[in-house]
Write a protein that holds these residues in place. Structure first.
Motif, mmCIF file in Angstrom:
data_model
loop_
_atom_site.group_PDB
_atom_site.id
_atom_site.type_symbol
_atom_site.label_atom_id
_atom_site.label_comp_id
_atom_site.label_asym_id
_atom_site.label_seq_id
_atom_site.Cartn_x
_atom_site.Cartn_y
_atom_site.Cartn_z
ATOM 1 N N LEU A 199 -2.769 69.572 -0.942
ATOM 2 C CA LEU A 199 -3.014 69.348 -1.505
ATOM 3 C C LEU A 199 -4.296 67.739 -1.559
ATOM 4 O O LEU A 199 -5.740 68.349 -2.694
ATOM 5 C CB LEU A 199 -2.134 68.488 -3.236
ATOM 6 N N LEU A 240 1.407 64.109 -9.075
ATOM 7 C CA LEU A 240 2.607 65.244 -8.513
ATOM 8 C C LEU A 240 3.968 65.206 -8.927
ATOM 9 O O LEU A 240 4.496 64.469 -9.090
ATOM 10 C CB LEU A 240 2.669 65.257 -6.967
ATOM 11 N N CYS A 253 -0.442 68.134 -10.583
ATOM 12 C CA CYS A 253 0.116 69.451 -10.191
ATOM 13 C C CYS A 253 1.112 69.636 -11.143
ATOM 14 O O CYS A 253 2.107 67.797 -10.597
ATOM 15 C CB CYS A 253 0.502 69.496 -8.363
ATOM 16 N N VAL A 281 -1.609 73.623 -9.729
ATOM 17 C CA VAL A 281 -2.004 73.468 -9.496
ATOM 18 C C VAL A 281 -3.826 72.584 -9.324
ATOM 19 O O VAL A 281 -4.869 73.848 -9.960
ATOM 20 C CB VAL A 281 -2.585 73.169 -7.705
#
Length: 309
Positions: A73, A158, A187, A300
């Motif tokens: 990421l 996340l 994400c 994402v």
């Protein structure tokens, strides 16, 4: 797959959870993670998110796959400079916050969660890791965070966006606390894009509703909707927004978690964790079903906040 009797209990739960919002939704999320986090940590460690599996190929080192997810990421974000102040939105047990603090030695990381258990446990784990002075964890609502405008140059979310009942307000808050020139990384679980202003099918809706009741989720949205919210804000540096579907990258992790949940050695832990955690274990099978249908996507999105002229 034959389910143990323990995991059949969620079928008896009323279907009213999906329609809850506001305070009831927040308290439900907090209770869910208060009760399920100890079981998760015992099985999977302090990273409360999925692993990264290159090419979607299975691997046996699942905890390392979770760490690799953070590295991938960061690469996706294409940060220009190492961040100094990091906000971890929906921090769980603080695994990402600690990893980012180690990755960027001159930085500080702040994590927020609705779960008092997660906040206390994340604080303790950071102290034990020698990162107590560089990480801070708060019980706070991501839709109304207690930070000044432009407080962070990396805003990291996340697998928390799916819990947000107001997606537009969520994105606006991520951008508000991000300093100009800073990066936003989102994400999250979404449903498939629906072209031409259409709608999901009835069967698809039923699958999502069942998952929402188990995981305390409000209405789902598509990855395209998040992209639209970011671009329409007029706060994004032109050309900086990127979106990808990583559903295939994380698919092996769901299968590993399901095998763990169904293993007899974990049934007692599930029973102790209570009905909400049992519903979550049952709903993992539905998540896998949704992925196979092409309905559920692991999306994402990253963008840079525009600097003043």
């Amino acid at each position: 797959m034959r389910l143990p009797p323990l995991l059949l209990l969620p079928l008896l739960v009323p279907s009213s959870l999906a329609s809850r919002s506001g305070a009831a939704l927040r308290s439900g999320i907090a209770r869910f993670y208060d009760r399920s986090s100890p079981l998760w940590e015992a099985a999977w460690g302090d990273h409360c998110h999925h692993g990264h599996y290159p090419g979607g190929k299975p691997r046996s080192d699942h905890r390392q796959a979770q760490v690799d997810m953070i590295a991938e990421l960061l690469s996706f974000c294409r940060l220009g400079e190492p961040p100094r102040a990091i906000l971890d939105v929906g921090c769980g047990l603080g695994g990402s916050s600690r990893h980012l603090a180690r990755e960027f030695p001159g930085s500080s990381a702040t994590g927020i969660t609705l779960s008092p258990y997660q906040q206390a446990r994340a604080t303790r784990l950071s102290a034990e890791a020698g990162l107590g002075e560089r990480t801070t964890f708060l019980v706070a609502d991501a839709l109304d965070s207690p930070f000044a405008d432009g407080s962070f140059d990396l805003v990291w979310s996340l697998e928390s966006g799916e819990h947000m009942p107001e997606k537009a307000k969520f994105v606006a808050e991520l951008l508000r606390v991000c300093e100009p020139g800073g990066a936003v990384m989102l994400c999250t679980w979404c449903h498939r894009d629906v072209p031409g202003g259409g709608s999901l099918g009835r069967r698809e809706r039923r699958v999502l509703d069942k998952i929402s009741r188990a995981f305390y989720l409000p209405d789902w949205c598509s990855g395209a909707h998040y992209e639209d919210l970011l671009t329409s804000s007029d706060q994004i540096t032109p050309g900086s927004l990127r979106r990808e579907d990583w559903s295939y990258v994380i698919a092996p992790f769901w299968k590993a978690v399901i095998r763990s949940a169904l293993h007899p050695k974990n049934w007692l832990g599930l029973l102790r964790a209570g009905p909400s955690t049992i519903r979550g274990a049952w709903a993992m099978l539905l998540m896998l079903k949704g992925q196979r249908m092409g309905l559920i996507k692991f999306v994402v999105v990253t963008a840079t906040k525009k600097s003043p002229p």
